[in-house]
Design a protein around this motif. Structure first.
Motif, short mmCIF file in Angstrom:
data_model
loop_
_atom_site.label_atom_id
_atom_site.label_comp_id
_atom_site.label_asym_id
_atom_site.label_seq_id
_atom_site.Cartn_x
_atom_site.Cartn_y
_atom_site.Cartn_z
N THR A 197 0.84 -1.24 0.10
CA THR A 197 0.10 0.00 -0.03
C THR A 197 0.89 1.07 -0.08
OG1 THR A 197 -1.86 -1.03 1.06
CG2 THR A 197 -1.80 1.12 1.30
N ILE A 198 0.54 2.00 -1.04
CA ILE A 198 1.48 3.15 -1.22
C ILE A 198 0.80 4.25 -1.12
CG2 ILE A 198 3.39 4.36 -2.74
CD1 ILE A 198 3.77 1.47 -4.17
N ALA A 199 0.97 5.32 -0.06
CA ALA A 199 0.14 6.56 -0.21
C ALA A 199 1.05 7.63 -1.02
CB ALA A 199 0.21 7.29 1.15
N VAL A 200 0.37 8.29 -2.10
CA VAL A 200 1.08 9.27 -2.72
C VAL A 200 0.15 10.62 -2.56
CG1 VAL A 200 1.42 9.93 -5.34
CG2 VAL A 200 1.20 7.26 -4.71
N VAL A 201 1.14 11.69 -1.90
CA VAL A 201 0.57 12.71 -1.63
C VAL A 201 1.23 14.03 -2.27
CG1 VAL A 201 -0.18 11.77 0.51
CG2 VAL A 201 1.73 12.92 0.70
N GLY A 202 0.69 15.30 -2.56
CA GLY A 202 1.19 16.32 -2.99
C GLY A 202 0.49 16.73 -4.35
N ASP A 203 1.36 17.19 -5.38
CA ASP A 203 0.88 17.58 -6.54
C ASP A 203 0.88 16.60 -7.48
OD1 ASP A 203 0.38 18.49 -8.90
OD2 ASP A 203 2.10 20.26 -8.91
N LEU A 204 -0.26 15.97 -7.75
CA LEU A 204 -0.48 14.51 -8.40
C LEU A 204 -0.71 14.96 -9.77
CD1 LEU A 204 -2.31 12.38 -5.94
CD2 LEU A 204 -0.20 12.83 -6.01
N LYS A 205 -1.15 16.49 -10.10
CA LYS A 205 -1.57 16.64 -11.48
C LYS A 205 -0.43 16.96 -12.40
CE LYS A 205 -4.38 20.01 -14.11
NZ LYS A 205 -5.43 21.00 -14.15
N TYR A 206 0.52 17.71 -11.94
CA TYR A 206 1.74 18.26 -12.68
C TYR A 206 2.97 17.31 -12.23
CZ TYR A 206 -1.14 22.13 -13.81
OH TYR A 206 -2.26 22.99 -14.38
N GLY A 207 2.92 16.66 -11.13
CA GLY A 207 4.05 15.64 -10.64
C GLY A 207 4.14 14.64 -11.78
N ARG A 208 5.06 14.57 -12.92
CA ARG A 208 5.34 13.62 -13.67
C ARG A 208 5.86 12.44 -13.04
NH1 ARG A 208 9.75 17.23 -16.87
NH2 ARG A 208 11.41 17.25 -15.26
N THR A 209 6.64 12.39 -12.08
CA THR A 209 7.22 11.37 -11.72
C THR A 209 6.13 10.28 -10.98
OG1 THR A 209 7.36 12.15 -9.16
CG2 THR A 209 9.20 12.78 -10.62
N VAL A 210 5.10 11.12 -10.33
CA VAL A 210 3.95 10.12 -9.90
C VAL A 210 3.09 9.55 -11.17
CG1 VAL A 210 1.52 10.44 -8.88
CG2 VAL A 210 3.56 11.70 -7.91
N HIS A 211 2.93 10.10 -12.27
CA HIS A 211 2.59 9.56 -13.30
C HIS A 211 3.08 8.29 -13.73
CE1 HIS A 211 1.23 13.90 -14.40
NE2 HIS A 211 0.51 13.68 -13.29
N SER A 212 4.61 8.52 -13.94
CA SER A 212 5.33 7.39 -14.47
C SER A 212 5.39 6.22 -13.30
CB SER A 212 6.92 7.87 -14.66
OG SER A 212 6.73 8.47 -15.92
N LEU A 213 5.43 6.65 -12.24
CA LEU A 213 5.64 5.53 -11.14
C LEU A 213 4.45 4.71 -11.09
CD1 LEU A 213 7.21 4.17 -8.88
CD2 LEU A 213 6.24 5.73 -7.34
N ILE A 214 2.96 5.35 -11.02
CA ILE A 214 1.93 4.84 -11.09
C ILE A 214 1.69 3.87 -12.21
CG2 ILE A 214 -0.73 4.94 -10.86
CD1 ILE A 214 -0.21 7.18 -9.09
N LYS A 215 2.03 4.17 -13.27
CA LYS A 215 2.04 3.49 -14.68
C LYS A 215 3.02 2.33 -14.55
CE LYS A 215 1.55 5.58 -18.57
NZ LYS A 215 1.83 6.49 -19.73
#
Ligand code: ASP
Length: 348
Positions: free
Chosen positions: A169-187
């Motif tokens: 279980t991974i909490a992902v917090v902060g700017d999830l719209k423009y944070g490209r690292t989050v997009h790539s990681l979730i994918k």
């Protein structure tokens, strides 16, 4: 995020544009190679496997870690680096197209690393290049090398605790719209099974639907939380991100206030001593910044500098794969180093 054409799996002679170019086997290969080069990244030995090879490093957007880490990775493997940063010092300031720049610099290099502020622009660069191009971030699009080092760090940190990334279980917090690292990681984590992402972001900075959809389609779960506390309370890992001020209006930015994540909040959630704490960096350490507070730095699960250290190994592995080098070719060129790099070097 615009849908991307299907890209081939990452291998020798291929561009690396998106995390979609990895399946589980591809990741294992990359991570095994990262383990092979670990002694070189940790400066316990040196090697010359990339002797004679030249990296063209082109950063049209600010970067410290990604650029220096890619360049150090190439140098540590025995290659040479040429570099240009920003538009001002490149011919793009004279109106040169991406295509012309790409064709020209690929004639000087064996591999290119490119960062550009426009989504999709690195793929355009790759289309005109005669050598492999590695995407070092294209605007709010993707940041594959960051996701790869994040996934490597997650895997190794959970392994060390006798846990698997599957089912985490991974909490992902902060700017999830423009944070490209989050997009790539979730994918990228779509290759894993049974991952639950617990998301929290300020209003207007939520995860793009296409990324959430991607996670759902691959059997992972997305839970939207009303607070950071709720997001971290049941998590094994928290991945925090900086507000990407450069990609939003000042009006939107002015609405983001308060603390994102600090020690008190983790204590309140009862996870301060166990949770693995990650962040792609840079974190905004100004006192009023909405970011990961530096008061978490003494906690046992802090992994932010493990991420940066691992980044060097993973980027070395990316170069070795792109340039068709085997683990044996690395071992064959390992050398004694005549200089000292002792960890307990007497500084001060
Ligand atoms: N270094 C990361 C990036 O280039 C994260 C950030 O800038 O906040 O996307």
């Amino acid at each position: 995020m615009p849908s991307q054409p299907t890209l081939p799996m990452f291998s020798a002679g291929r561009h690396l544009l998106s995390v979609s170019q990895f399946d589980r086997d591809g990741l294992e290969l990359l991570f095994d190679m990262a383990d092979v080069v670990a002694p070189i990244a940790e400066r316990r030995s040196v090697c010359t496997v990339l002797d004679g090879a030249v990296l063209g490093s082109l950063f049209f957007e600010p970067s410290t870690r990604t650029r220096l880490s890619f360049e150090s990775a190439f140098l540590r493997l025995g290659g040479e680096v040429t570099t240009t940063t920003g538009f001002t010092f490149s011919s793009m300031a004279k109106g040169e197209s991406i295509q012309d720049t790409s064709r020209v610099v690929s004639g000087y290099s064996d591999v290119l690393v490119v960062r550009h502020p426009d989504e999709g622009s690195v793929a355009e660069f790759a289309a005109a290049s005669t050598v492999p191009v590695l995407n070092a971030g294209d605007g709010a699009g993707e940041h594959p090398s960051q996701a790869l080092l994040d996934s490597y760090t997650l895997t190794r940190e959970l392994d060390a605790r006798g846990r698997s990334l599957d089912g985490a279980t991974i909490a992902v917090v902060g700017d999830l719209k423009y944070g490209r690292t989050v997009h790539s990681l979730i994918k990228l984590l779509s290759v894993n099974d049974g991952i639950t992402f617990r998301l929290f972001s300020p209003p207007s900075l939520g995860l793009p639907d296409s990324v959430a959809e991607h996670a759902h389609q691959h059997g992972n779960t997305i839970v939207e939380c009303r607070s950071v506390l709720e997001a971290v309370a049941e998590a094994d890992v928290v991945y925090a991100t900086r507000v990407q001020r450069e990609r939003m209006t000042e009006e939107l930015h002015s609405q983001v206030r308060g603390n994102l994540l600090n020690r008190e909040l983790l204590e309140q959630a009862g996870v301060a001593q166990d949770i693995i704490i990650m962040h792609p960096l840079p974190r905004d350490s100004r006192h009023d910044a909405y970011d990961l507070s530096s008061d978490v730095d003494g906690l046992p699960g802090l992994a932010i500098f493990k991420q940066t250290d691992n980044g060097l190994k993973v980027r070395m592995a990316m170069f070795l794969i792109a340039l068709g080098c085997s683990a044996d070719s690395v071992r064959a060129t390992l050398k004694q180093r005549p200089w000292r790099a002792d960890i307990d070097w007497e500084l001060g």
